[in-house]
Design a protein around this motif. Sequence first.
Motif, PDB file in Angstrom:
ATOM      1  N   SER A 352       0.796  -1.257   0.037  1.00 52.92           N
ATOM      2  CA  SER A 352      -0.006  -0.025  -0.125  1.00 52.92           C
ATOM      3  C   SER A 352       0.798   1.330  -0.038  1.00 52.92           C
ATOM      4  O   SER A 352       2.217   1.179   0.266  1.00 52.92           O
ATOM      5  CB  SER A 352      -1.011  -0.151   1.204  1.00 52.92           C
ATOM      6  OG  SER A 352      -0.050  -0.062   2.366  1.00 52.92           O
ATOM      7  N   ASP A 353       0.152   2.272  -0.609  1.00 51.49           N
ATOM      8  CA  ASP A 353       0.878   3.550  -0.464  1.00 51.49           C
ATOM      9  C   ASP A 353      -0.026   4.592   0.266  1.00 51.49           C
ATOM     10  O   ASP A 353      -1.295   4.519  -0.203  1.00 51.49           O
ATOM     11  CB  ASP A 353       1.187   4.140  -2.099  1.00 51.49           C
ATOM     12  CG  ASP A 353       2.211   3.751  -2.547  1.00 51.49           C
ATOM     13  OD1 ASP A 353       3.125   2.953  -1.994  1.00 51.49           O
ATOM     14  OD2 ASP A 353       2.370   3.561  -3.805  1.00 51.49           O
ATOM     15  N   LYS A 354       0.298   5.307   1.252  1.00 52.65           N
ATOM     16  CA  LYS A 354      -0.512   6.088   1.907  1.00 52.65           C
ATOM     17  C   LYS A 354      -0.241   7.553   1.827  1.00 52.65           C
ATOM     18  O   LYS A 354       1.116   7.776   2.120  1.00 52.65           O
ATOM     19  CB  LYS A 354      -0.521   5.740   3.432  1.00 52.65           C
ATOM     20  CG  LYS A 354      -1.548   6.608   4.391  1.00 52.65           C
ATOM     21  CD  LYS A 354      -1.489   6.228   5.952  1.00 52.65           C
ATOM     22  CE  LYS A 354      -0.397   6.436   6.578  1.00 52.65           C
ATOM     23  NZ  LYS A 354      -0.333   6.211   8.111  1.00 52.65           N
ATOM     24  N   TYR A 355      -1.033   8.472   1.231  1.00 49.76           N
ATOM     25  CA  TYR A 355      -1.046   9.917   0.847  1.00 49.76           C
ATOM     26  C   TYR A 355      -1.619  10.873   1.794  1.00 49.76           C
ATOM     27  O   TYR A 355      -2.836  10.129   2.178  1.00 49.76           O
ATOM     28  CB  TYR A 355      -1.636   9.982  -0.580  1.00 49.76           C
ATOM     29  CG  TYR A 355      -0.912   9.215  -1.546  1.00 49.76           C
ATOM     30  CD1 TYR A 355       0.256   9.824  -2.379  1.00 49.76           C
ATOM     31  CD2 TYR A 355      -1.269   8.124  -2.010  1.00 49.76           C
ATOM     32  CE1 TYR A 355       0.816   9.362  -3.497  1.00 49.76           C
ATOM     33  CE2 TYR A 355      -0.682   7.661  -3.197  1.00 49.76           C
ATOM     34  CZ  TYR A 355       0.514   7.924  -3.786  1.00 49.76           C
ATOM     35  OH  TYR A 355       1.144   7.446  -4.725  1.00 49.76           O
ATOM     36  N   THR A 356      -1.055  11.858   2.363  1.00 45.30           N
ATOM     37  CA  THR A 356      -1.496  12.576   3.236  1.00 45.30           C
ATOM     38  C   THR A 356      -1.958  13.826   2.560  1.00 45.30           C
ATOM     39  O   THR A 356      -1.195  14.297   1.555  1.00 45.30           O
ATOM     40  CB  THR A 356      -0.622  13.091   4.314  1.00 45.30           C
ATOM     41  OG1 THR A 356      -0.152  12.049   5.253  1.00 45.30           O
ATOM     42  CG2 THR A 356      -1.126  14.106   5.107  1.00 45.30           C
ATOM     43  N   ILE A 357      -3.415  13.881   2.685  1.00 43.71           N
ATOM     44  CA  ILE A 357      -3.794  15.117   1.809  1.00 43.71           C
ATOM     45  C   ILE A 357      -4.766  16.146   2.639  1.00 43.71           C
ATOM     46  O   ILE A 357      -5.178  15.981   3.620  1.00 43.71           O
ATOM     47  CB  ILE A 357      -4.992  14.732   0.793  1.00 43.71           C
ATOM     48  CG1 ILE A 357      -4.442  13.607  -0.137  1.00 43.71           C
ATOM     49  CG2 ILE A 357      -5.701  15.746  -0.089  1.00 43.71           C
ATOM     50  CD1 ILE A 357      -5.382  12.825  -1.166  1.00 43.71           C
ATOM     51  N   ILE A 358      -3.928  17.558   2.359  1.00 45.69           N
ATOM     52  CA  ILE A 358      -4.685  18.731   3.139  1.00 45.69           C
ATOM     53  C   ILE A 358      -5.276  19.828   2.266  1.00 45.69           C
ATOM     54  O   ILE A 358      -4.675  20.229   1.351  1.00 45.69           O
ATOM     55  CB  ILE A 358      -3.375  19.338   3.994  1.00 45.69           C
ATOM     56  CG1 ILE A 358      -2.760  18.482   4.899  1.00 45.69           C
ATOM     57  CG2 ILE A 358      -3.713  20.417   4.837  1.00 45.69           C
ATOM     58  CD1 ILE A 358      -1.371  19.133   5.493  1.00 45.69           C
ATOM     59  N   PRO A 359      -6.646  19.846   2.453  1.00 43.07           N
ATOM     60  CA  PRO A 359      -7.281  20.939   1.790  1.00 43.07           C
ATOM     61  C   PRO A 359      -7.055  22.297   1.924  1.00 43.07           C
ATOM     62  O   PRO A 359      -6.650  22.531   3.184  1.00 43.07           O
ATOM     63  CB  PRO A 359      -8.679  20.702   2.206  1.00 43.07           C
ATOM     64  CG  PRO A 359      -8.713  20.012   3.420  1.00 43.07           C
ATOM     65  CD  PRO A 359      -7.546  19.491   3.751  1.00 43.07           C
ATOM     66  N   GLN A 360      -6.893  23.293   1.197  1.00 41.11           N
ATOM     67  CA  GLN A 360      -6.499  24.714   1.175  1.00 41.11           C
ATOM     68  C   GLN A 360      -7.783  25.591   1.345  1.00 41.11           C
ATOM     69  O   GLN A 360      -7.691  26.435   1.818  1.00 41.11           O
ATOM     70  CB  GLN A 360      -5.809  25.211   0.102  1.00 41.11           C
ATOM     71  CG  GLN A 360      -4.520  24.165  -0.300  1.00 41.11           C
ATOM     72  CD  GLN A 360      -3.411  24.264   0.894  1.00 41.11           C
ATOM     73  OE1 GLN A 360      -3.109  25.579   1.230  1.00 41.11           O
ATOM     74  NE2 GLN A 360      -3.065  23.201   1.503  1.00 41.11           N
ATOM     75  N   TYR A 361      -8.883  25.089   0.674  1.00 42.78           N
ATOM     76  CA  TYR A 361     -10.014  26.010   0.593  1.00 42.78           C
ATOM     77  C   TYR A 361     -11.402  25.219   1.064  1.00 42.78           C
ATOM     78  O   TYR A 361     -11.385  23.923   1.078  1.00 42.78           O
ATOM     79  CB  TYR A 361     -10.362  26.817  -0.798  1.00 42.78           C
ATOM     80  CG  TYR A 361      -8.912  27.487  -0.986  1.00 42.78           C
ATOM     81  CD1 TYR A 361      -8.626  28.626  -0.352  1.00 42.78           C
ATOM     82  CD2 TYR A 361      -8.006  26.895  -2.264  1.00 42.78           C
ATOM     83  CE1 TYR A 361      -7.389  29.203  -0.983  1.00 42.78           C
ATOM     84  CE2 TYR A 361      -6.863  27.359  -2.514  1.00 42.78           C
ATOM     85  CZ  TYR A 361      -6.549  28.553  -1.937  1.00 42.78           C
ATOM     86  OH  TYR A 361      -5.509  29.265  -2.330  1.00 42.78           O
ATOM     87  N   LYS A 362     -12.288  25.890   1.415  1.00 46.09           N
ATOM     88  CA  LYS A 362     -13.556  25.414   1.463  1.00 46.09           C
ATOM     89  C   LYS A 362     -14.338  24.947   0.431  1.00 46.09           C
ATOM     90  O   LYS A 362     -14.070  25.562  -0.832  1.00 46.09           O
ATOM     91  CB  LYS A 362     -14.494  26.549   2.246  1.00 46.09           C
ATOM     92  CG  LYS A 362     -16.018  25.849   2.465  1.00 46.09           C
ATOM     93  CD  LYS A 362     -16.879  27.045   3.248  1.00 46.09           C
ATOM     94  CE  LYS A 362     -18.356  26.530   3.628  1.00 46.09           C
ATOM     95  NZ  LYS A 362     -19.239  27.731   3.988  1.00 46.09           N
ATOM     96  N   GLY A 363     -15.129  23.893   0.155  1.00 49.07           N
ATOM     97  CA  GLY A 363     -15.727  23.238  -0.988  1.00 49.07           C
ATOM     98  C   GLY A 363     -15.763  21.846  -1.077  1.00 49.07           C
ATOM     99  O   GLY A 363     -15.289  21.514  -0.117  1.00 49.07           O
ATOM    100  N   LYS A 364     -16.306  21.458  -2.190  1.00 50.10           N
ATOM    101  CA  LYS A 364     -16.320  20.084  -2.453  1.00 50.10           C
ATOM    102  C   LYS A 364     -15.252  19.566  -3.541  1.00 50.10           C
ATOM    103  O   LYS A 364     -15.627  20.222  -4.510  1.00 50.10           O
ATOM    104  CB  LYS A 364     -17.840  19.848  -2.799  1.00 50.10           C
ATOM    105  CG  LYS A 364     -18.769  19.507  -1.522  1.00 50.10           C
ATOM    106  CD  LYS A 364     -20.028  18.925  -2.071  1.00 50.10           C
ATOM    107  CE  LYS A 364     -21.001  19.054  -0.784  1.00 50.10           C
ATOM    108  NZ  LYS A 364     -22.402  18.300  -1.034  1.00 50.10           N
ATOM    109  N   TYR A 365     -14.764  18.504  -3.385  1.00 48.00           N
ATOM    110  CA  TYR A 365     -13.601  18.391  -4.374  1.00 48.00           C
ATOM    111  C   TYR A 365     -13.785  16.873  -4.558  1.00 48.00           C
ATOM    112  O   TYR A 365     -14.150  16.021  -3.726  1.00 48.00           O
ATOM    113  CB  TYR A 365     -12.339  18.501  -3.843  1.00 48.00           C
ATOM    114  CG  TYR A 365     -11.994  20.006  -3.441  1.00 48.00           C
ATOM    115  CD1 TYR A 365     -11.983  20.975  -4.588  1.00 48.00           C
ATOM    116  CD2 TYR A 365     -12.149  20.481  -1.931  1.00 48.00           C
ATOM    117  CE1 TYR A 365     -11.924  22.526  -4.084  1.00 48.00           C
ATOM    118  CE2 TYR A 365     -12.096  21.902  -1.885  1.00 48.00           C
ATOM    119  CZ  TYR A 365     -12.082  22.928  -2.784  1.00 48.00           C
ATOM    120  OH  TYR A 365     -11.956  24.171  -2.383  1.00 48.00           O
ATOM    121  N   THR A 366     -13.579  16.578  -5.821  1.00 47.97           N
ATOM    122  CA  THR A 366     -13.664  15.098  -6.392  1.00 47.97           C
ATOM    123  C   THR A 366     -12.175  14.535  -6.701  1.00 47.97           C
ATOM    124  O   THR A 366     -11.505  15.116  -7.497  1.00 47.97           O
ATOM    125  CB  THR A 366     -14.600  15.173  -7.570  1.00 47.97           C
ATOM    126  OG1 THR A 366     -15.853  15.582  -7.539  1.00 47.97           O
ATOM    127  CG2 THR A 366     -14.694  13.721  -8.207  1.00 47.97           C
TER     128      THR A 366
END
Length: 584
Positions: A352-366
């Motif tokens: 497995s590869d585990k990616y850490t993701i941090i959002p920058q702005y408010k909203g819905k993203y796909t």
Amino acid sequence: MKRYLILLLFTFQGLMAQVQFEARVSKNSLGINERLRIDFIMNVDGDNFEQPSFDGFRIVAGPSQQISQSWVNGRSSFQKIYSYILQPAQKGNLTIKQAAIEFNGQKYKTTPIKVAVTNAVAEERDPNDPRQQGGAGSETLNLVAEISKTNPYLNEPITVVYKLYFNNINVTGFKELGKPKYNDFWNQNIEIKQLAIEEGSYRGQRCYFVVLKKTILYPQKSGKLTIEPLSLDIGVQLPTNRRDMFGQMILSEDNKVVSAGAKTINVRPLPEGSKPEDFTGAVGKFNFTVTPSKTTLKNGESLDLVVSAAGSGNMKLFTLPKPVVPNALEMYDPVHDEKVTTSLSGMSGKISDKYTIIPQYKGKYTIKPMQFSYFDLNSGSYKTITSQEITVDVLDGPMQAESNATANAAKNVITKTEQFKYIKPKTTLVSMAKNDFYGSNLYYGLLLAPFLILPIIVLVKKKKEAIDSDVTGNRIKMNNKLAKKYLSEAKKHLNNKEPFYIALEKAMHNFLKAKLHIETSEMSKDNIRELLLSRNTNPESVQNFINLTENCEFARYAPASSASIQQDYDKAVLIISELEKQIV
């Protein structure tokens, strides 16, 4: 008177006879399981015979000495022979060095002889040879390499099991003469905790066998690949036709060299016509999942996206696909994890590869669906698994459009403190009068400088002489410098596998040279372990060092992901740092 003249003539002929001393071998090319006879022949009665060292051979019998003298038609001939029976201990082009004798104060030497030792060859059984036929009946001693499949696909697992069959022979021990080489294969030995004798049959004859070695192979190249043979030197006790006073069969001690023989594997390439564009080399049977730790986040929170493949196949020999995320989501490099076991059926488990993701702005993203393709050995076709689309909902935080507008407006606003930014509140006045150089601080400084510099030069010179005389210290510093150089060189090649592992191995070796004061010729695995442990180092750190050094060799020929190369680099830095602290 005539008789004395004839005797004098023969004596003169004997004195004038040329001394001949030569070496003769029974053959110049032989298999590693064959034996060689060498005779050192002289036509004079030489003294102080010096045998050669026989590097690369083991003396089975000898020296035996034969002397013959004859008179033919009034002429005498003399011959002395020293004979040896030799067993090769290794393959390659070996040289039997010079033997020497002394005669009438002169020293005579033979010419060196070159002998080519090849892989083991089939031997014809000789019924008159007690090493092959004893008094109790037929003996069996054969080393066999049993291969599960000889025409696999590329990256399809195959197993090699080495079995020693024997009958009417007592095996007292063995040692490896030639290790099998698996060029163009990824390979791993399966541990055998204890040797066990089992009953079986060989060529229709009931006998016993021992499984000596199990190896799993994954071919990395299509076409005909050769597995070089395993060769063993086996100590045996053979029955003879003689019995002792109690009627028991008398056994003779001997050594026998056996080989499994070279094996050819015909590797089939994977089909090209139907190969998917995203295929990265996975062969076997897999499940593919993409799992987020959460899909609803608050401002400042992060999520972990785990991309994993589980099943059986060449788990360590392919890379997982990388997710594509919108620009508003900041994604960091993955942490690679492997939970893989290797058995005779091949590799199985999960990577497995585990990616850490941090959002920058408010909203819905796909996050778009991901595809993973592999070659299914059961159906002989490619399979593609597509993951589900993932929607990430960020509940609060700045909006992307608002943030851009705020940043642009800030560029056009001039604050009150910036209105007078370019007006200097203080003025520096410079005198119009200039000071003379004579009598200035600089003048006196330059005047006294030679008297201050001379003692420093003397001290530096003595220090340099002391450093130059410290040969051992200089060598240690040089090896430390080389280790740092190669580690930095390895870091430059993190994306280029073979130069990376070459530089990494050199760095590890130079570190040992610096810390243990040893040379390259002393770097055997056992010697490294013994020296490190004698310096009060942690046994686990020592084993990690040896494992990483051995891994550098086969990792050059096995596919490796950038994550595994980075891990090996990080391991090297950690291991060297630990040993640096522990070595006393």
